[in-house]
Design an enzyme around this catalytic site. Structure first.
Site, mmCIF file in Angstrom:
data_model
loop_
_atom_site.group_PDB
_atom_site.id
_atom_site.type_symbol
_atom_site.label_atom_id
_atom_site.label_comp_id
_atom_site.label_asym_id
_atom_site.label_seq_id
_atom_site.Cartn_x
_atom_site.Cartn_y
_atom_site.Cartn_z
ATOM 1 C CG ASP A 27 -2.005 1.037 1.169
ATOM 2 O OD1 ASP A 27 -2.321 1.496 0.065
ATOM 3 O OD2 ASP A 27 -2.528 1.403 2.225
ATOM 4 C CG HIS A 220 -5.836 0.618 6.182
ATOM 5 N ND1 HIS A 220 -4.934 -0.295 5.657
ATOM 6 C CD2 HIS A 220 -5.597 1.776 5.533
ATOM 7 C CE1 HIS A 220 -4.204 0.304 4.729
ATOM 8 N NE2 HIS A 220 -4.595 1.557 4.631
ATOM 9 C CB CYS A 253 -6.168 5.662 -2.047
ATOM 10 S SG CYS A 253 -7.300 4.711 -3.098
#
Length: 312
Positions: A27, A220, A253
């Site tokens: 990530d 998260h 993201c």
């Protein structure tokens, strides 16, 4: 490097031990503009493991056209060898094709990435929520049949940049559906970092009422508004014992531009060390690893603890 230690004052409201679920290699690096060489990624995972991080999410078997930073998944796992494919080394798989690649690489754990909102599901998966659940079903079924541990990420649990506030009941419904597919653990994602402590408590309370206890959950949090640590403490006080974090606060993201970095693993470990909570993580080794990766990325680590302890 000068070394400061938090004064340990045990906090009886927190669990005695917390599992730090490290997401930096996957990530964290997926959102970097620089493509990190496979050799560096493999060394990153090795250093994180040596620092005491038992669970490290190593890479993602997504279409390289969408996430070119992780196009070298097979190469990274090949470099890691047996240390990169156990049950504590999950990889992200978006669909059956991704699972095929992961199984060929010999992995022992996988994760799927869903959404609590329709807009993000469309933007991230090119499907609505119902269609995405249908896509995950054969992935989870086959993964379980192959003996793999399966995690499910649920993004936009606390807010969506296109839809705004996300009803708690909507999040609970998606979570319940994912667990019904056979997923072992859910990670509740605050993708754009808008959660507050009261919101965290309300969602966990609603999940518990729907039969989803904290033993099935991880959290998260992104730190867009500086709330990631506060929200983590709120979740821990409600019984959650798995916290996602990214070394150096790397990540964001690629499909939600308002999403900034993840909760920094070093900041989390400093907090937990000071509260007398066991993590098994060596903070010195972790900070050194963060500084090393920051050099490869050509910029300082955004982690406050890394900056304080390394003078950078």
């Amino acid at each position: 490097m000068s070394r400061a230690l938090p004064q340990v004052e045990p906090d009886p409201t927190l669990p005695s031990r917390v599992t730090v679920y490290e997401v930096g290699p996957r990530d964290g690096l997926q959102n970097e503009s620089t493509v990190v060489p496979a050799e560096v990624k493999a060394e990153f995972v090795r250093r994180l493991a040596a620092a005491g991080l038992g669970t490290v999410e190593t890479t993602s078997f997504v279409d390289p056209r969408w996430v070119p930073q992780l196009a070298d998944a097979e190469e990274v796992l090949g470099l890691l060898g047996p240390d990169g494919v156990g049950a504590r080394r999950p990889v992200l798989v978006p669909n059956v094709r991704g699972l095929d690649r992961a199984l060929a690489a010999g992995v022992g754990a996988v994760a799927v990435f869903g959404s609590a909102t329709e807009t993000f599901a469309r933007r991230n998966l090119n499907r609505n929520v119902e269609e995405s659940l249908g896509m995950f079903a054969p992935v989870v079924e086959r993964a379980r049949a192959e003996g793999l541990w399966v995690r499910g990420y649920v993004s936009m649990c606390f807010g969506d940049p296109w839809e705004g506030p996300v009803p708690v009941e909507q999040v609970v419904g998606v979570c319940r559906r994912l667990l019904d597919l056979g997923i072992d653990q859910l990670s509740l994602g605050d993708t754009i970092g808008v959660a507050t402590t009261g919101h965290v408590h309300r969602l966990l309370e609603a999940l518990a009422a729907a039969g989803v206890g904290p033993d099935r959950l991880g959290v998260h949090f992104h730190d867009t508004y500086g709330q990631a640590l506060a929200n983590t403490v709120a979740a821990l006080r409600d019984g959650v014992t798995v916290v996602d974090a990214s070394t150096g606060g790397l990540g964001g993201c690629p499909y939600a531009k308002s999403a900034t970095g993840n909760l920094a693993t070093e900041d989390l470990v400093w907090l937990l060390d000071g509260a007398g909570v066991e993590t098994g993580v060596d903070l010195d080794a972790l900070v050194a690893t963060s500084a090393w990766m920051a050099e490869h990325l050509g910029r300082p680590s955004p982690s406050r603890v890394v900056r304080a302890l390394s003078g950078g």
